[in-house]
Motif scaffolding. Structure first.
Motif, PDB file in Angstrom:
ATOM      1  N   LEU A   1       7.435 -28.533  -7.166  1.00  0.00           N
ATOM      2  CA  LEU A   1       6.011 -28.202  -7.099  1.00  0.00           C
ATOM      3  C   LEU A   1       5.726 -27.258  -5.931  1.00  0.00           C
ATOM      4  CD1 LEU A   1       3.131 -28.629  -8.127  1.00  0.00           C
ATOM      5  CD2 LEU A   1       2.980 -30.642  -6.627  1.00  0.00           C
ATOM      6  N   LEU A   2       6.302 -27.552  -4.752  1.00  0.00           N
ATOM      7  CA  LEU A   2       6.111 -26.677  -3.592  1.00  0.00           C
ATOM      8  C   LEU A   2       6.669 -25.289  -3.857  1.00  0.00           C
ATOM      9  CD1 LEU A   2       6.958 -29.106  -0.647  1.00  0.00           C
ATOM     10  CD2 LEU A   2       4.710 -28.223  -1.280  1.00  0.00           C
ATOM     11  N   LEU A   3       7.829 -25.213  -4.513  1.00  0.00           N
ATOM     12  CA  LEU A   3       8.432 -23.929  -4.839  1.00  0.00           C
ATOM     13  C   LEU A   3       7.532 -23.127  -5.779  1.00  0.00           C
ATOM     14  CD1 LEU A   3      10.897 -22.101  -4.496  1.00  0.00           C
ATOM     15  CD2 LEU A   3      11.930 -23.244  -6.462  1.00  0.00           C
ATOM     16  N   LEU A   4       6.953 -23.808  -6.761  1.00  0.00           N
ATOM     17  CA  LEU A   4       6.048 -23.126  -7.689  1.00  0.00           C
ATOM     18  C   LEU A   4       4.805 -22.612  -6.972  1.00  0.00           C
ATOM     19  CD1 LEU A   4       6.246 -25.444 -10.845  1.00  0.00           C
ATOM     20  CD2 LEU A   4       7.142 -23.123 -10.609  1.00  0.00           C
ATOM     21  N   ILE A   5       4.274 -23.408  -6.031  1.00  0.00           N
ATOM     22  CA  ILE A   5       3.091 -22.985  -5.276  1.00  0.00           C
ATOM     23  C   ILE A   5       3.398 -21.744  -4.450  1.00  0.00           C
ATOM     24  CG2 ILE A   5       1.530 -23.624  -3.386  1.00  0.00           C
ATOM     25  CD1 ILE A   5       1.672 -26.505  -4.414  1.00  0.00           C
ATOM     26  N   ILE A   6       4.572 -21.714  -3.785  1.00  0.00           N
ATOM     27  CA  ILE A   6       4.969 -20.550  -2.981  1.00  0.00           C
ATOM     28  C   ILE A   6       5.115 -19.318  -3.864  1.00  0.00           C
ATOM     29  CG2 ILE A   6       6.840 -19.572  -1.588  1.00  0.00           C
ATOM     30  CD1 ILE A   6       7.300 -22.368  -0.457  1.00  0.00           C
ATOM     31  N   LEU A   7       5.734 -19.481  -5.036  1.00  0.00           N
ATOM     32  CA  LEU A   7       5.909 -18.350  -5.944  1.00  0.00           C
ATOM     33  C   LEU A   7       4.566 -17.827  -6.449  1.00  0.00           C
ATOM     34  CD1 LEU A   7       9.015 -19.491  -8.040  1.00  0.00           C
ATOM     35  CD2 LEU A   7       8.906 -17.648  -6.352  1.00  0.00           C
ATOM     36  N   ILE A   8       3.651 -18.740  -6.778  1.00  0.00           N
ATOM     37  CA  ILE A   8       2.332 -18.319  -7.259  1.00  0.00           C
ATOM     38  C   ILE A   8       1.581 -17.564  -6.170  1.00  0.00           C
ATOM     39  CG2 ILE A   8       0.059 -19.161  -7.993  1.00  0.00           C
ATOM     40  CD1 ILE A   8       1.550 -21.446  -9.441  1.00  0.00           C
ATOM     41  N   LEU A   9       1.634 -18.084  -4.919  1.00  0.00           N
ATOM     42  CA  LEU A   9       0.955 -17.402  -3.816  1.00  0.00           C
ATOM     43  C   LEU A   9       1.576 -16.038  -3.535  1.00  0.00           C
ATOM     44  CD1 LEU A   9       0.421 -20.348  -1.302  1.00  0.00           C
ATOM     45  CD2 LEU A   9      -1.309 -19.181  -2.671  1.00  0.00           C
ATOM     46  N   SER A  10       2.914 -15.945  -3.654  1.00  0.00           N
ATOM     47  CA  SER A  10       3.576 -14.668  -3.363  1.00  0.00           C
ATOM     48  C   SER A  10       3.220 -13.591  -4.379  1.00  0.00           C
ATOM     49  CB  SER A  10       5.098 -14.867  -3.327  1.00  0.00           C
ATOM     50  OG  SER A  10       5.596 -15.222  -4.605  1.00  0.00           O
ATOM     51  N   PHE A  11       2.810 -14.005  -5.585  1.00  0.00           N
ATOM     52  CA  PHE A  11       2.441 -13.028  -6.613  1.00  0.00           C
ATOM     53  C   PHE A  11       0.927 -12.862  -6.766  1.00  0.00           C
ATOM     54  CE2 PHE A  11       6.788 -14.005  -8.035  1.00  0.00           C
ATOM     55  CZ  PHE A  11       7.262 -12.716  -8.223  1.00  0.00           C
ATOM     56  N   THR A  12       0.154 -13.601  -5.975  1.00  0.00           N
ATOM     57  CA  THR A  12      -1.305 -13.474  -6.057  1.00  0.00           C
ATOM     58  C   THR A  12      -1.892 -13.147  -4.690  1.00  0.00           C
ATOM     59  OG1 THR A  12      -1.481 -15.893  -5.823  1.00  0.00           O
ATOM     60  CG2 THR A  12      -1.501 -14.991  -8.063  1.00  0.00           C
ATOM     61  N   VAL A  13      -2.237 -14.184  -3.927  1.00  0.00           N
ATOM     62  CA  VAL A  13      -2.892 -13.973  -2.630  1.00  0.00           C
ATOM     63  C   VAL A  13      -2.002 -13.198  -1.674  1.00  0.00           C
ATOM     64  CG1 VAL A  13      -3.896 -15.136  -0.632  1.00  0.00           C
ATOM     65  CG2 VAL A  13      -4.271 -16.055  -2.929  1.00  0.00           C
ATOM     66  N   PHE A  14      -0.721 -13.561  -1.619  1.00  0.00           N
ATOM     67  CA  PHE A  14       0.194 -12.951  -0.657  1.00  0.00           C
ATOM     68  C   PHE A  14       1.047 -11.840  -1.260  1.00  0.00           C
ATOM     69  CE2 PHE A  14      -0.441 -17.253   1.182  1.00  0.00           C
ATOM     70  CZ  PHE A  14      -1.017 -16.856   2.371  1.00  0.00           C
ATOM     71  N   LYS A  15       0.634 -11.305  -2.387  1.00  0.00           N
ATOM     72  CA  LYS A  15       1.390 -10.193  -2.962  1.00  0.00           C
ATOM     73  C   LYS A  15       1.322  -8.984  -2.030  1.00  0.00           C
ATOM     74  CE  LYS A  15       1.801  -7.255  -7.032  1.00  0.00           C
ATOM     75  NZ  LYS A  15       1.248  -6.924  -8.377  1.00  0.00           N
ATOM     76  N   ALA A  16       2.487  -8.396  -1.747  1.00  0.00           N
ATOM     77  CA  ALA A  16       2.545  -7.281  -0.804  1.00  0.00           C
ATOM     78  C   ALA A  16       1.834  -6.059  -1.353  1.00  0.00           C
ATOM     79  CB  ALA A  16       4.001  -6.949  -0.495  1.00  0.00           C
ATOM     80  N   LYS A  17       0.875  -5.547  -0.565  1.00  0.00           N
ATOM     81  CA  LYS A  17       0.169  -4.319  -0.908  1.00  0.00           C
ATOM     82  C   LYS A  17       0.600  -3.223   0.068  1.00  0.00           C
ATOM     83  CE  LYS A  17      -3.828  -7.018  -2.475  1.00  0.00           C
ATOM     84  NZ  LYS A  17      -3.309  -8.331  -2.032  1.00  0.00           N
ATOM     85  N   ASP A  18       0.365  -1.996  -0.308  1.00  0.00           N
ATOM     86  CA  ASP A  18       0.859  -0.871   0.472  1.00  0.00           C
ATOM     87  C   ASP A  18      -0.110  -0.491   1.583  1.00  0.00           C
ATOM     88  OD1 ASP A  18       3.020  -0.757  -1.249  1.00  0.00           O
ATOM     89  OD2 ASP A  18       2.029   0.646  -2.602  1.00  0.00           O
ATOM     90  N   PRO A  19       0.319  -0.573   2.858  1.00  0.00           N
ATOM     91  CA  PRO A  19      -0.517  -0.034   3.939  1.00  0.00           C
ATOM     92  C   PRO A  19      -0.673   1.479   3.766  1.00  0.00           C
ATOM     93  CG  PRO A  19       1.219  -1.471   4.799  1.00  0.00           C
ATOM     94  CD  PRO A  19       1.540  -1.215   3.364  1.00  0.00           C
ATOM     95  N   THR A  20      -1.789   2.007   4.239  1.00  0.00           N
ATOM     96  CA  THR A  20      -2.066   3.435   4.085  1.00  0.00           C
ATOM     97  C   THR A  20      -2.298   4.092   5.442  1.00  0.00           C
ATOM     98  OG1 THR A  20      -4.437   3.011   3.786  1.00  0.00           O
ATOM     99  CG2 THR A  20      -3.072   3.138   1.803  1.00  0.00           C
ATOM    100  N   THR A  21      -1.902   5.354   5.533  1.00  0.00           N
ATOM    101  CA  THR A  21      -2.150   6.172   6.724  1.00  0.00           C
ATOM    102  C   THR A  21      -3.046   7.334   6.322  1.00  0.00           C
ATOM    103  OG1 THR A  21      -0.003   5.596   7.665  1.00  0.00           O
ATOM    104  CG2 THR A  21      -1.063   7.570   8.518  1.00  0.00           C
ATOM    105  N   GLN A  22      -4.102   7.543   7.106  1.00  0.00           N
ATOM    106  CA  GLN A  22      -5.088   8.554   6.743  1.00  0.00           C
ATOM    107  C   GLN A  22      -5.566   9.284   7.996  1.00  0.00           C
ATOM    108  OE1 GLN A  22      -8.530   6.912   4.851  1.00  0.00           O
ATOM    109  NE2 GLN A  22      -9.517   8.880   4.513  1.00  0.00           N
ATOM    110  N   VAL A  23      -5.598  10.605   7.928  1.00  0.00           N
ATOM    111  CA  VAL A  23      -6.182  11.403   9.005  1.00  0.00           C
ATOM    112  C   VAL A  23      -7.690  11.438   8.780  1.00  0.00           C
ATOM    113  CG1 VAL A  23      -6.281  13.663  10.104  1.00  0.00           C
ATOM    114  CG2 VAL A  23      -4.096  12.792   9.254  1.00  0.00           C
ATOM    115  N   VAL A  24      -8.447  10.776   9.663  1.00  0.00           N
ATOM    116  CA  VAL A  24      -9.886  10.636   9.460  1.00  0.00           C
ATOM    117  C   VAL A  24     -10.695  11.660  10.247  1.00  0.00           C
ATOM    118  CG1 VAL A  24      -9.773   8.203   8.849  1.00  0.00           C
ATOM    119  CG2 VAL A  24      -9.979   8.860  11.248  1.00  0.00           C
ATOM    120  N   SER A  25     -10.075  12.289  11.254  1.00  0.00           N
ATOM    121  CA  SER A  25     -10.818  13.253  12.055  1.00  0.00           C
ATOM    122  C   SER A  25      -9.859  14.257  12.678  1.00  0.00           C
ATOM    123  CB  SER A  25     -11.604  12.530  13.158  1.00  0.00           C
ATOM    124  OG  SER A  25     -12.208  13.445  14.042  1.00  0.00           O
ATOM    125  N   VAL A  26     -10.286  15.532  12.703  1.00  0.00           N
ATOM    126  CA  VAL A  26      -9.504  16.601  13.334  1.00  0.00           C
ATOM    127  C   VAL A  26     -10.457  17.462  14.153  1.00  0.00           C
ATOM    128  CG1 VAL A  26      -7.970  18.571  13.014  1.00  0.00           C
ATOM    129  CG2 VAL A  26      -7.874  16.654  11.409  1.00  0.00           C
TER     130      VAL A  26
END
Length: 215
Positions: A43-68
């Motif tokens: 059950l704990l393993l299933l909870i970790i897997l579900i969280l890793s694919f939903t709330v904790f799914k890795a998203k891509d950080p972004t870099t942006q030049v906002v002012s020059v």
């Protein structure tokens, strides 16, 4: 029936009785604990897997030049030597955004300035940590010196005479997102910009940026 015969019969009955059952092995107790804890572990393993694919799914950080912004002295062409006096500074404000529910730890980054494909300046981006679902802004100063434009001097003189010149900046921020101390994802956040600078007032006339991720 005599007493001797009675004792003889009693001894025979005792010999015919089956031996007592041996004690149950201890492994039955261990098996009982395994049957109790195995479903909990699954059950704990299933909870970790579900969280890793939903709330904790890795998203891509972004870099942006906002002012020059641009500082320095307006470039000028000295005739008849066709010598260029150029001493300006690009001030970039670079925003790193982390959309994850875990911090984004990034190493040293760089911003490289190109003119007509030739590298003319390099600036460093300090390492740091961007908090979960947060952002951090870095100041990046890049000095453009005339001696770095030698190979493109004819193009530079032409642009200066036209009243503006274009440079390209490439910002790179490598880092890692780590979840639950177990899962981690390495990414390199990139931001490429084309910046057109006016000669007379050293103002940015246009800026076009493209942000992307490299794994």
């Amino acid at each position: 029936m005599t007493t001797t015969e009675l004792f003889h019969i009693s001894d025979m009955e005792q010999q015919q009785q089956p031996p007592p059952y041996p004690p149950k092995p201890r492994r039955s107790c261990a098996l009982r604990w395994i049957l109790i804890f195995l479903p909990i572990f699954i059950l704990l393993l299933l909870i970790i897997l579900i969280l890793s694919f939903t709330v904790f799914k890795a998203k891509d950080p972004t870099t942006q030049v906002v002012s020059v912004t641009v500082d320095g002295v307006s470039p000028e062409v000295i005739l008849p030597q066709f010598k260029v006096e150029l001493n300006i500074t690009l001030n970039l404000q670079i925003l790193v955004h982390n959309p994850n529910h875990a911090s984004f730890k990034h190493g040293p980054g760089t911003t490289v300035v190109y003119y007509n494909g030739t590298q003319v300046a390099v600036g460093d981006i300090s390492p740091g940590t961007v908090p979960a679902t947060g952002s951090e802004t870095f100041a990046n100063k890049l000095n453009l010196q005339a001696d770095r434009f030698v190979s493109e001097i004819s193009e530079l003189i032409s642009d200066l005479m036209a009243g503006e010149f274009e440079v390209e900046t490439k910002s790179t921020v490598p880092g890692r997102v780590k979840f639950l101390g177990i899962f981690h994802k390495h990414v390199v956040s990139l931001s490429d910009c084309r910046i057109v600078i006016g000669i007379s007032n050293l103002k940015v006339r246009s800026q076009e940026c493209n942000n992307k991720i490299k794994f």
